[in-house]
Design a protein around this motif. Structure first.
Motif, PDB file in Angstrom:
ATOM      1  N   VAL A 118       9.105  34.951  64.958  1.00 30.71           N
ATOM      2  CA  VAL A 118       9.859  35.993  64.000  1.00 30.71           C
ATOM      3  C   VAL A 118       8.897  36.664  63.175  1.00 30.71           C
ATOM      4  O   VAL A 118       8.866  37.848  63.145  1.00 30.71           O
ATOM      5  CB  VAL A 118      10.840  35.454  63.162  1.00 30.71           C
ATOM      6  N   ASP A 119       7.752  35.916  62.938  1.00 32.28           N
ATOM      7  CA  ASP A 119       6.924  36.668  62.020  1.00 32.28           C
ATOM      8  C   ASP A 119       6.110  37.684  62.696  1.00 32.28           C
ATOM      9  O   ASP A 119       5.757  38.565  62.482  1.00 32.28           O
ATOM     10  CB  ASP A 119       5.818  35.512  61.454  1.00 32.28           C
ATOM     11  N   GLU A 120       5.747  37.281  64.012  1.00 27.84           N
ATOM     12  CA  GLU A 120       5.131  38.266  64.866  1.00 27.84           C
ATOM     13  C   GLU A 120       5.745  39.708  65.174  1.00 27.84           C
ATOM     14  O   GLU A 120       5.482  40.693  65.135  1.00 27.84           O
ATOM     15  CB  GLU A 120       4.703  37.559  66.342  1.00 27.84           C
ATOM     16  N   PHE A 121       7.013  39.244  65.381  1.00 24.70           N
ATOM     17  CA  PHE A 121       8.063  40.471  65.463  1.00 24.70           C
ATOM     18  C   PHE A 121       8.021  41.095  64.389  1.00 24.70           C
ATOM     19  O   PHE A 121       8.144  42.429  64.507  1.00 24.70           O
ATOM     20  CB  PHE A 121       9.244  40.047  65.861  1.00 24.70           C
ATOM     21  N   ARG A 122       8.255  40.678  63.246  1.00 24.36           N
ATOM     22  CA  ARG A 122       8.209  41.461  61.897  1.00 24.36           C
ATOM     23  C   ARG A 122       6.913  42.242  61.814  1.00 24.36           C
ATOM     24  O   ARG A 122       7.055  43.271  61.123  1.00 24.36           O
ATOM     25  CB  ARG A 122       8.517  40.492  60.777  1.00 24.36           C
ATOM     26  N   GLY A 123       5.991  41.583  62.287  1.00 22.10           N
ATOM     27  CA  GLY A 123       4.741  42.478  62.008  1.00 22.10           C
ATOM     28  C   GLY A 123       4.440  43.499  62.768  1.00 22.10           C
ATOM     29  O   GLY A 123       3.936  44.580  62.329  1.00 22.10           O
TER      30      GLY A 123
END
Length: 355
Positions: A118-123
């Motif tokens: 999720v963090d990767e997608f948000r970034g």
């Protein structure tokens, strides 16, 4: 960002258990598979969850409630019948609005959660991001084909001749662009709106579709073998804890959890294993990789590499292994004379007899 959790489906591969229980609520280490996913969503910082429910809606709603026990706010979205993953996105359009979202299949199990994903997608915020893992037989899954640079070239749903061994894991991340894709596709030969077709539509439209190949543990807990394997893996990560009563004639070895209210009498428990509250085990052996839920009775028996659901009784039957035993089940010896087997079996049961 929101989450869309799919908790419908008939669970045909887990029958007869799923004739009377939702497949997402079958327990692993005495906790419903669905709960692990909801905890992962909460740990990723997502609080708003839309839950797709079908015939087992009442049972799912009773177990999950408003989601507050997980730190979530759950909204239930009824689906008249399972018409594909893309159909779930289609009927959730009003709930999802213009938010990005993660779609999580409620019967999937991923060790380590989804926070990093999720963090990767948000970034980076691609139009879609999919998880892939290598499997021995990809014909049972959606399959991705990547080019030499790792770019997603094509997706196929349960192909007879897979182009790779990369199967789609049951977690997807999308921007609102996916709503155009699910409206653009037609039902497959199965009569379902396939999410693989919707993502392929994005690829064909030159949208930014990215993939992450995971090397950690993932299982689709759709059959008994996978349920037992996930149970084994979760139990291996548990710490020893004895809150119940173990008499002096009993022995507990290794990572054994005995919940408060459970009683162990003149028995041997070898971990990893978990014994639920209110369960009584007497004159018995419970071996590794076994989960026994609350309010069960195990007497004069041996049990290993198995899952026993709540309020069940096993008495004097010798050794049981590699088994999934449902709720309110009674297992007892058959009469010795005449020599015969006696069964009451649900639809689609499978029985193995050694004698």
């Amino acid at each position: 960002m929101k989450a869309l959790v799919l908790s419908g489906g008939a669970g045909t591969r887990l029958r007869p258990i799923t004739h009377t229980s939702a497949k997402q609520l079958v327990p692993v280490a005495n906790k419903a598979v669905l709960f692990y996913g909801l905890e992962s969503i909460a740990e990723a910082g997502i609080t708003d969850v839309g839950m797709i429910v079908g015939d087992t809606a009442a049972e799912i709603e009773e177990a999950v409630g408003d989601g507050s026990q997980f730190g979530l706010k759950v909204t239930y979205i009824p689906q008249e019948r399972p018409l594909g993953l893309a159909h779930a996105v289609l009927i959730a359009r009003d709930y999802l609005g213009d938010d990005d979202f993660v779609m999580y299949l409620g019967d999937n199990f991923i060790v380590g959660g989804i926070t990093d994903l999720v963090d990767e997608f948000r970034g980076n915020r691609p139009d879609a991001q999919i998880l892939l893992t290598r499997v021995a037989d990809p014909r049972a899954f959606g399959v991705a084909e990547l080019d030499p640079s790792g770019q997603v070239v094509s997706l196929e749903e349960k192909p007879d001749r897979p182009k790779s061994d990369l199967a789609l894991v049951g977690v997807y991340l999308f921007t609102p662009l996916i709503h155009e894709a699910v409206r653009a596709i037609e039902p497959s030969w199965r009569g379902e709106l396939e999410i693989t077709h919707a993502i392929q539509h994005l690829i064909d439209s030159r949208a930014d579709v990215r993939s992450t190949v995971i090397t950690g543990y993932w299982k689709d807990t759709g059959n008994v073998g996978d349920m037992l394997e996930v149970n084994r893996m979760v139990l291996e990560g548990m710490d020893r804890r004895i809150d119940g009563d173990v008499d002096t004639a009993s022995e507990t070895i290794g990572r054994v959890v005995v919940e408060e209210g459970a009683r162990i009498v003149n028995s041997r428990i070898v971990g990893p294993a978990v014994i639920g509250s209110g369960t009584v085990i007497s004159n018995s052996y419970v071996g590794p990789f076994t989960s026994i839920a609350e309010s069960c009775r195990i007497t004069d028996s041996e049990l290993e590499f198995s899952i026993v659901l709540r309020d069940s009784s096993i008495q004097g039957v010798g050794r049981i292994e590699a088994s999934l035993i449902g709720r309110h089940v009674e297992v007892t010896p058959a009469p010795s004379v005449p020599s015969a087997h006696r069964f009451v079996l649900g639809d689609h049961s499978k029985v193995q007899i050694t004698s």
